[in-house]
Design an enzyme around this catalytic site. Structure first.
Site, PDB file in Angstrom:
ATOM      1  N   ASP A 196     -28.748 -11.751  38.739  1.00 12.23           N
ATOM      2  CA  ASP A 196     -28.377 -12.453  37.566  1.00 12.23           C
ATOM      3  C   ASP A 196     -28.364 -11.593  36.391  1.00 12.23           C
ATOM      4  O   ASP A 196     -29.176 -10.651  36.145  1.00 12.23           O
ATOM      5  CB  ASP A 196     -29.652 -13.500  37.401  1.00 12.23           C
ATOM      6  CG  ASP A 196     -29.453 -14.236  35.952  1.00 12.23           C
ATOM      7  OD1 ASP A 196     -28.511 -13.886  35.177  1.00 12.23           O
ATOM      8  OD2 ASP A 196     -30.161 -15.119  35.636  1.00 12.23           O
ATOM      9  N   VAL A 197     -27.231 -11.336  35.876  1.00 10.81           N
ATOM     10  CA  VAL A 197     -26.711 -10.289  35.153  1.00 10.81           C
ATOM     11  C   VAL A 197     -27.572 -10.181  33.818  1.00 10.81           C
ATOM     12  O   VAL A 197     -27.566  -9.180  32.843  1.00 10.81           O
ATOM     13  CB  VAL A 197     -25.163  -9.677  34.906  1.00 10.81           C
ATOM     14  CG1 VAL A 197     -24.769  -9.303  36.088  1.00 10.81           C
ATOM     15  CG2 VAL A 197     -24.675 -11.072  34.085  1.00 10.81           C
ATOM     16  N   LYS A 213      -8.993  -8.966  33.287  1.00 12.26           N
ATOM     17  CA  LYS A 213      -8.737  -9.704  31.891  1.00 12.26           C
ATOM     18  C   LYS A 213      -9.538 -11.178  32.053  1.00 12.26           C
ATOM     19  O   LYS A 213      -9.976 -11.674  33.046  1.00 12.26           O
ATOM     20  CB  LYS A 213      -7.232  -9.846  31.695  1.00 12.26           C
ATOM     21  CG  LYS A 213      -6.567 -10.888  32.683  1.00 12.26           C
ATOM     22  CD  LYS A 213      -5.226 -10.882  32.100  1.00 12.26           C
ATOM     23  CE  LYS A 213      -4.363 -12.268  32.760  1.00 12.26           C
ATOM     24  NZ  LYS A 213      -4.712 -13.590  32.375  1.00 12.26           N
ATOM     25  N   HIS A 225      -2.949  -7.121  36.988  1.00  8.42           N
ATOM     26  CA  HIS A 225      -2.547  -6.986  38.293  1.00  8.42           C
ATOM     27  C   HIS A 225      -0.988  -7.055  38.561  1.00  8.42           C
ATOM     28  O   HIS A 225      -0.536  -6.543  39.466  1.00  8.42           O
ATOM     29  CB  HIS A 225      -3.106  -8.211  39.137  1.00  8.42           C
ATOM     30  CG  HIS A 225      -2.541  -9.615  38.656  1.00  8.42           C
ATOM     31  ND1 HIS A 225      -3.060 -10.466  37.890  1.00  8.42           N
ATOM     32  CD2 HIS A 225      -1.453 -10.324  39.351  1.00  8.42           C
ATOM     33  CE1 HIS A 225      -2.301 -11.465  37.682  1.00  8.42           C
ATOM     34  NE2 HIS A 225      -1.543 -11.345  38.567  1.00  8.42           N
ATOM     35  N   LYS A 277       2.105  -4.612  41.297  1.00  6.24           N
ATOM     36  CA  LYS A 277       3.254  -5.225  42.178  1.00  6.24           C
ATOM     37  C   LYS A 277       4.439  -4.144  42.261  1.00  6.24           C
ATOM     38  O   LYS A 277       4.863  -3.394  41.394  1.00  6.24           O
ATOM     39  CB  LYS A 277       3.947  -6.504  41.454  1.00  6.24           C
ATOM     40  CG  LYS A 277       3.034  -7.667  41.128  1.00  6.24           C
ATOM     41  CD  LYS A 277       3.650  -8.706  40.637  1.00  6.24           C
ATOM     42  CE  LYS A 277       2.707 -10.272  40.446  1.00  6.24           C
ATOM     43  NZ  LYS A 277       2.459 -10.568  41.683  1.00  6.24           N
ATOM     44  N   GLU A 292       5.785 -20.971  35.686  1.00  6.47           N
ATOM     45  CA  GLU A 292       4.861 -21.586  36.842  1.00  6.47           C
ATOM     46  C   GLU A 292       5.031 -22.842  36.995  1.00  6.47           C
ATOM     47  O   GLU A 292       5.608 -23.343  35.834  1.00  6.47           O
ATOM     48  CB  GLU A 292       3.303 -21.288  36.250  1.00  6.47           C
ATOM     49  CG  GLU A 292       2.896 -19.777  36.154  1.00  6.47           C
ATOM     50  CD  GLU A 292       1.539 -19.790  35.757  1.00  6.47           C
ATOM     51  OE1 GLU A 292       0.490 -19.490  36.516  1.00  6.47           O
ATOM     52  OE2 GLU A 292       1.366 -19.878  34.489  1.00  6.47           O
ATOM     53  N   HIS A 327       0.574  -9.669  30.658  1.00  6.77           N
ATOM     54  CA  HIS A 327       1.705  -9.413  31.627  1.00  6.77           C
ATOM     55  C   HIS A 327       2.895  -9.405  31.059  1.00  6.77           C
ATOM     56  O   HIS A 327       3.582  -8.240  31.307  1.00  6.77           O
ATOM     57  CB  HIS A 327       1.723 -10.695  32.622  1.00  6.77           C
ATOM     58  CG  HIS A 327       0.248 -11.114  33.388  1.00  6.77           C
ATOM     59  ND1 HIS A 327      -0.432  -9.888  33.584  1.00  6.77           N
ATOM     60  CD2 HIS A 327      -0.096 -12.315  33.639  1.00  6.77           C
ATOM     61  CE1 HIS A 327      -1.681 -10.412  34.276  1.00  6.77           C
ATOM     62  NE2 HIS A 327      -1.328 -11.945  34.382  1.00  6.77           N
ATOM     63  N   LYS A 351       3.917 -23.440  31.756  1.00  2.00           N
ATOM     64  CA  LYS A 351       3.277 -24.043  33.077  1.00  2.00           C
ATOM     65  C   LYS A 351       4.038 -25.603  33.263  1.00  2.00           C
ATOM     66  O   LYS A 351       4.680 -26.101  32.421  1.00  2.00           O
ATOM     67  CB  LYS A 351       1.697 -24.388  32.989  1.00  2.00           C
ATOM     68  CG  LYS A 351       0.980 -23.518  33.046  1.00  2.00           C
ATOM     69  CD  LYS A 351      -0.473 -23.544  32.950  1.00  2.00           C
ATOM     70  CE  LYS A 351      -1.358 -22.495  33.213  1.00  2.00           C
ATOM     71  NZ  LYS A 351      -1.271 -22.028  34.609  1.00  2.00           N
TER      72      LYS A 351
END
Length: 477
Positions: A87-88, A142, A172, A176, A210, A234, A328
């Site tokens: 438990d941080v 992030k 990320h 790619k 998306e 991104h 989206k």
């Protein structure tokens, strides 16, 4: 620090990212012999598990999310794993964790896959337990804040324990293959770099579309919106890679020095240069889906779509608009960069008007590069030569058949273990990105701007089409 880690500590080791990406990526690297046989992987999370129970948990995740053909040495990989309940928010919990990891922590890499509000207590616990010494590396997922001020607070907390050379901030998208290939395309081919400027390029489009809605990210997304969730990280990283000057070498600082120059050259967004939207009920891929407010269960002014007209005010790009679009519940899942060249200054052909060349760099779901060229239509051409636009396609899987297609986290985790920061984001980059995003949100607030509605399954509000058309541009679809 130029050492190869012999221990990897994963916080959030039972979370969705660990199950879908981190464990499969590490197992793939193990299967291919790319990580040291002595590397130990220690999972840490709030769930109370033994080592054996965590290995069973990891096995289930790998069987669910990893292709069967890449699980050939899964049993050996599972033997690398151990686990510690933490438990941080409890400093006392870091003592047993330090015992599990082993001191001194001289060749330790840490991956934080936790909520940003847990970064500070986690780092405090690591420092107290002696796990933030001797050049220990730390990687952060992030979001790194929700504006410039909060980002600085997070970065200050991390910098109190780790020097910048040991901090690996993940975007990320930079892992790619096609994103990295953008650098090769620009700087390894004489064909493009002399033309990569305002004299020959009319405009650039970057789309991240998306088809999904909120899924499991309800609370986070409604507090963030499309601008913070996608554009701040991104999309601005993609813009920086497109617009950067040639670095002196392919080294971490040389590449990141050039990216941050672009981010600092972004002109402050003005009124009329942005459009926001929020999806309503509609159909995506033939399936009826609810609107954002229905999924959320309440009314909200959070944007699920953003279109921007950006400018990089430097010598290379003066006058070239960069159109950014993300949202989206759009008709298809696609991430691509479109570089639209200017028309030839004078056409000698009377039969057909020559269309300008266009370079399309597909990032996902398909990795490909397409260059449109003008070619003669076969025939006798008695009334003048007829031309037609034809594509020159390079499908990356076909061009490199036999090569394993790796997910982004395989590259990023390996770079973390080996200490290569080239594909990670430096603090000044993050803060330059937030400074520009904060300026956009200030403009929205000043204008009293509210998201325009669009039907799920469409390409966003009609105002986004108008934004591009006012500059004589049509979105690439």
């Amino acid at each position: 620090m130029s050492f190869r880690a012999d221990r990897l500590l994963l916080f959030g080791a039972t979370g969705d990212l660990a199950q879908r990406m981190l464990l499969p990526s590490l197992c793939a690297l193990h299967t291919d012999g790319l990580i040291d046989p002595e590397l130990r992987i220690i999972g840490a999370a709030r769930s109370d598990m033994s080592d054996g129970e965590y290995r069973n948990f990891a096995r289930a995740s790998l069987e669910k999310f990893m292709p069967a053909e890449r699980r050939g040495r899964m049993a050996d990989f599972l033997n690398r794993l151990s686990y510690q309940h933490v438990d941080v928010n409890d400093l006392a919990a870091f003592g047993p964790l330090a015992e599990k990891v082993g001191l001194p922590a001289e060749r330790l890499a840490i991956f934080l896959s936790t909520a940003p509000d847990l970064f500070r207590p986690t780092i405090k616990g690591l420092m107290q337990a002696g796990l933030a010494n001797n050049g220990t590396r730390i990687s952060l997922e992030k979001p790194l804040g929700h504006d410039l001020a909060s980002s600085r607070e997070i970065n200050d907390a991390v910098a109190a324990a780790f020097p910048e050379g040991c901090i690996f901030r993940i975007d990320h998208y930079l892992g790619k293959e096609t994103v990295q290939n953008l650098l090769a395309l620009r700087f390894a081919n004489l064909l493009f770099e002399p033309l990569w400027n305002a004299q020959y390029i009319d405009h650039v489009q970057i789309t991240v579309a998306e088809t999904v809605g909120l899924e499991s990210r309800v609370d986070f997304y409604d507090g963030a919106g499309a601008l913070r969730d996608m554009v701040q990280n991104h999309m601005l990283q993609l813009l920086a890679l497109v617009a950067m000057e040639p670095p002196s070498s392919f080294s971490a600082d040389a590449v990141r020095d050039e990216k941050v120059k672009v981010l600092r050259a972004l002109r402050r967004m003005e009124s009329g240069e942005s459009v926001t939207g929020q999806y309503r009920a509609g159909a995506v891929s033939g399936t009826i889906v609810p609107g954002y407010d229905e999924e959320l269960g309440r009314d909200s002014n959070t944007e699920t779509f953003v279109a921007l007209k950006a400018h990089v005010d430097n010598w290379r790009w003066k006058g070239v608009p960069f159109y950014l679009r993300t949202g989206k519940r759009l008709p298809q899942r696609v991430t691509e960069i479109v570089v639209q060249f200017r028309p030839v200054p004078h056409s000698i052909f009377n039969g057909t008007k020559a269309k300008p060349n266009r370079l399309v760099i597909g990032i996902q779901p398909e990795e490909n590069i397409t260059l449109s060229l003008m070619s003669k239509v076969p025939g006798l051409d008695r009334q003048g030569m007829s031309l037609r636009q034809v594509p020159l396609d390079i499908a990356m899987p076909d061009a490199f058949s036999g090569k394993v297609r790796r997910i982004a986290y395989e590259r990023l985790l390996l770079d973390l273990i080996e200490g290569d920061q080239t594909l990670f984001v430096r603090r000044d980059e993050v803060e330059a990105q937030w400074a520009w995003i904060d300026g956009i949100r200030e403009e929205w607030h000043k204008d009293g701007m509210a998201p325009k509605t669009y039907s799920a399954g469409s390409w966003g509000p009609s105002a986004a089409i108008a934004l591009a058309e006012r500059g004589g541009v049509s979105w690439h679809e």
